[in-house]
Write an enzyme that holds these catalytic residues in place. Structure first.
Site: not given
Length: 450
Positions: A68, A70, A147
């Site tokens: 993916d 992003d 994070d």
């Protein structure tokens, strides 16, 4: 929520920009999907900042091909929606835009801020867990609220540089997973980060920074507050990513296994021979091999594997209480499934096949022709047979049954003739392995006995 001095969050670190020029990193536009490039360029043409971010940048830096791509931008979700007719807005907790190019979906998130002046949309649980977070900010603010440092790297399309605000580039080079900010606070904001730490360390073959790892065992019970449906999805990511064995070992090492699979963890602790643990590890190694070969793995089979120790333990208890074998098997399967649903929401379309795989194990020692033909015709037979092969690999006590059913799939009549029938097993061994009990031969009746 009113905060006491003890509950005031620790401040996040001050972002310091470190720009890694194109000649000092390996990322090439050729490795970025065409859809992601189109989104990056169109956002830039409209006057917005736009960066490839997170796992895609991290993976490209260590030579992996991301699944993916992003994108982070200063454009709001509504502005993204206005720019791309092929987009839709999703999410309540985190408002995002999905831009669709055929089968590819490019996720576009607006820079978020950790501060809240009241103009945004943020809701926090009393324990510190973020329920909703749609307060927008700058790229610097966005970076420090991510994070892990390895996920806070931004690839800039205008000069092909990598922008690092948290030391993530060095951590990726050193293959270390490190939380941004105070680890305890970050885990309290979202307890699932503990599972992400284990999963990413296993996937990337990174070590977890000692300060990042230290609070996990203590804060592990916070995962019980997470939605069971979300934990189900996290389990699929943990065990179906091709690094299932390493993920399992990570859960064990950091005290998370008893939270996700409490009854299985208890059964493993009681299993003195270690056969049940070896069975799970063998099964996960097999699963990893299938993922690597791009072969399908059913979640039903995965959970049958992970919950088998719990099923064996429940079965032992029911049989010891005098429950008839067939009834004990059904009740043990239902009990384990029901108890597990309180932690991980296993959908019925997976829990029923899981139970069938378990219950078929007691049919596999039986070799009467009618039973053999019915078993071969069962829709879960192949999965049950593969499960038996794993049990034999772990314990070495099912080789005869494995040989029989392997042959029976080719020529049932020949297999039945070559292998004498066995009697259905009752009872459980120390490792939860069914014991075969052989029928005594009856003496021929005498004339006097009639």
């Amino acid at each position: 929520m009113t905060q006491t001095p003890d509950s005031i969050p620790a401040p996040l670190p001050v972002p310091v920009l470190h720009t890694i020029a194109r000649e000092h990193h390996p990322i090439s536009r050729k490795a970025i999907s065409p859809g992601a490039l189109r989104v990056l360029y169109r956002l830039r043409e409209a006057g917005h900042g736009a960066f490839l971010v997170g796992g895609a940048v991290r993976d490209l830096l260590i030579g992996l091909q991301p699944k993916d791509f992003d994108i982070a931008t200063d454009a709001t979700p509504d502005e993204v929606r206005a720019l791309f007719r092929n987009s839709r807005l999703i999410g309540r907790r985190f408002r995002l835009a999905h831009v669709v190019f055929g089968r590819e979906i490019v996720e576009v998130a607006t820079f978020r801020s950790n501060a809240d002046d009241g103009s945004g949309d943020r809701e926090t649980h009393e324990g510190g867990r973020l329920l909703r977070d749609n307060v927008y900010g700058t790229i610097e603010e966005d970076a420090i609220r991510r994070d892990f440092t390895a996920n806070a790297l931004y690839y800039a399309i205008e000069d092909f540089s990598v922008r690092d605000y948290t030391g993530g580039f060095e951590d990726v080079q050193n293959r270390v997973l490190k939380l941004i900010g105070d680890p305890e606070q970050r885990y309290r904001e979202d307890p699932v980060r503990m599972l992400r730490a284990v999963r990413l360390a296993a996937k990337l073959d990174f070590s977890i920074d000692p300060a990042t790892a230290a609070p996990i065992a203590v804060l592990a019970p916070l995962l019980r507050e997470a939605a069971p449906a979300r934990l189900f999805e996290e389990c699929l990511k943990l065990f179906l990513s091709g690094r299932g064995e390493a993920s399992f070992l990570g859960l064990e090492a950091h005290g998370l296994l008893p939270i996700l699979f409490p009854e299985s963890a208890d059964a493993l602790a009681r299993n003195r021979s270690g056969v049940l643990r070896e069975f799970i590890l063998e099964g996960l190694r097999n699963t990893d091999a299938r993922v690597a070969a791009d072969e399908p793995v059913s979640p039903a089979f995965l959970f049958a594997l992970l919950l088998w120790p719990a099923y064996c333990h429940a079965l032992i208890g029911l049989q010891a209480a005098g429950t008839h074998a067939a009834e004990a098997q059904r009740r043990a399967a239902d009990r384990v499934t029901l108890h597990q649903l309180g932690t991980v929401a296993l959908p019925r379309r997976f829990s029923l096949p899981m139970q069938e795989i378990w219950l078929l194990q007691t049919r596999l020692p039986l070799r009467q022709r009618k039973r053999v033909m019915r078993t071969l015709a069962h829709p879960r037979f192949r999965a049950a047979f593969d499960f038996l092969v794993l049990r034999d690999a772990a314990s070495g006590s099912h080789s005869e049954d494995v040989e029989f059913w392997r042959e029976a799939q080719r020529d049932p009549d020949h297999a039945i003739a070559a292998h004498p029938p066995a009697v259905e097993g009752e009872g459980e061994g120390d490792a939860g392995e069914p014991r075969k009990r052989r029928r005594r031969r009856r003496r021929p009746a005498s004339a006097d006995a009639g």
